[in-house]
Design an enzyme around this catalytic site. Structure first.
Site, PDB file in Angstrom:
ATOM      1  N   GLY A  25      22.115 -14.991  -5.131  1.00 28.52           N
ATOM      2  CA  GLY A  25      22.969 -13.837  -4.909  1.00 28.52           C
ATOM      3  C   GLY A  25      24.264 -14.246  -4.227  1.00 28.52           C
ATOM      4  O   GLY A  25      24.391 -15.343  -3.672  1.00 28.52           O
ATOM      5  N   CYS A  26      25.237 -13.342  -4.251  1.00 26.56           N
ATOM      6  CA  CYS A  26      26.560 -13.663  -3.697  1.00 26.56           C
ATOM      7  C   CYS A  26      26.510 -13.824  -2.181  1.00 26.56           C
ATOM      8  O   CYS A  26      27.013 -14.814  -1.635  1.00 26.56           O
ATOM      9  CB  CYS A  26      27.570 -12.599  -4.103  1.00 26.56           C
ATOM     10  SG  CYS A  26      27.046 -10.899  -3.800  1.00 26.56           S
TER      11      CYS A  26
END
Length: 344
Positions: A147-148
């Site tokens: 994920g970011c």
């Protein structure tokens, strides 16, 4: 190579298209969607008029199985079903959703509010934090792209946790993101009138990226436990800034910690460590696969502050996925990704 993008009409999908269509090792980039099949890609994204001649195809499992790579840029809950149909065939799979990141099915069900992927699929998935897991990624057929927020956070603290220099339970993460992280579909929280000249905290103690960060921290330090992780929405299009705080186990100067980071990330082309006393901003990585870091200790409090910035759509999603593809094929990991930041 022939590659496919499933979920090509979202922001992650179109960013993948931008990178892959200019990648020297990609012959054909095929676009798939479950909702906008049959439409012209340039109609969906007018900035591609005169550049893209592709039409969006419906999802075609048998065709996708015979590609070299399939990128799943679809929502969590969807990709695990597609991955089960593709695994074991010719295509290597890079999943940009959260479906395959958590190794404990119960954690996925608690945080994502849905049924977990089968354990045998989770066992096959390699966590694609490229700078940390490069050797394992090289041999993988299935990648769970991080994920970011976890990307920015974990790259920011990896040297400290792996060298056991901070007290794990003191770790606090204060994260801020631009609006593109919420996806293309309009919602009240992403409406211009709601976000412009506004700063909003969201998913307090409930963000689904929390267990992903904790899972990796425990791999590095078995004493790591729950973290305090807060996310905020900033009225800008792209970018993530994560500011992290932790108590040091013993006194270390900023210069000592900077030297540790320099040695740890030496030879990793997408990590840019700022000079001591200089701190990065999100615009300085805009449109690139860079993660810019700065670290500073505070002898007055015995704490350390780490600042990490990335472009959430590139290093936080599509760029890291392409970086992983490069590693999996034995290519230089910067291939197709060596872009200067867009500035100002």
């Amino acid at each position: 190579m022939d590659v496919g993008i499933v979920g090509s009409t979202g922001y992650g999908g179109v960013e993948l298209y931008r990178l892959l269509s200019n990648h020297p090792n990609v012959n054909e980039c095929i676009l798939y969607s479950s909702s906008l099949e049959g439409t012209s890609y340039a109609e969906q994204y007018p900035h591609l008029i005169g550049l893209s001649l592709e039409n969006v195809k419906p999802i075609m499992i048998e065709e996708m199985q015979e590609l070299d790579f399939v990128f799943l840029a679809v929502p969590s809950g969807v990709s695990k079903e597609l991955a089960q149909k593709l695994i074991g065939k010719k295509a290597k799979i890079i999943d940009l959703s959260g479906d395959l990141r958590l190794k404990e099915p119960g954690e996925y069900e608690e945080w994502y509010k849905g049924e977990s992927a089968p354990e045998q699929l989770l066992d096959k998935a390699v966590y694609g934090l490229t700078e940390i897991n490069r050797e394992t990624i090289r041999e993988a057929d299935l990648i769970a792209n991080p994920g970011c927020f976890p990307t920015a956070t974990l790259l920011g603290v990896a040297p400290l946790f792996q060298h056991h220099l901070v007290k794990p339970h003191s770790f606090i993460v204060d994260a801020k993101t631009g609006l593109s992280g919420a996806g293309r579909k309009a919602t009240q929280s992403s409406h211009f009138s709601e976000t412009q000249e506004n700063l909003r905290i969201y998913k307090v103690h409930q963000h689904q990226h929390t267990p992903e960060i904790e899972q990796q921290l425990k791999i590095w330090d078995s004493g790591a436990g729950p973290i305090t992780f807060s996310t905020h929405l900033i009225p800008m299009t792209r970018g993530i800034m994560v500011t992290m705080y932790a108590e040091l186990t013993e006194a270390h100067t900023t210069e000592q910690l900077h030297s540790l980071y320099h040695n740890y990330y030496e030879g990793k082309p997408f990590i840019r460590l700022r000079p001591t006393g200089q701190f990065p901003s999100t615009k300085e990585v805009f449109g690139t696969n860079f993660c810019d870091l700065s670290i500073q200790s505070d002898p007055r409090t015995g704490r350390v502050t780490i600042v990490s910035v990335i472009d959430n759509l590139v290093k936080g999603a599509a760029g890291q996925a392409v970086q992983n593809m490069n590693v999996m094929t034995g290519a230089d990991e910067t291939t197709g990704l060596h872009h200067y930041p867009i500035y100002p």
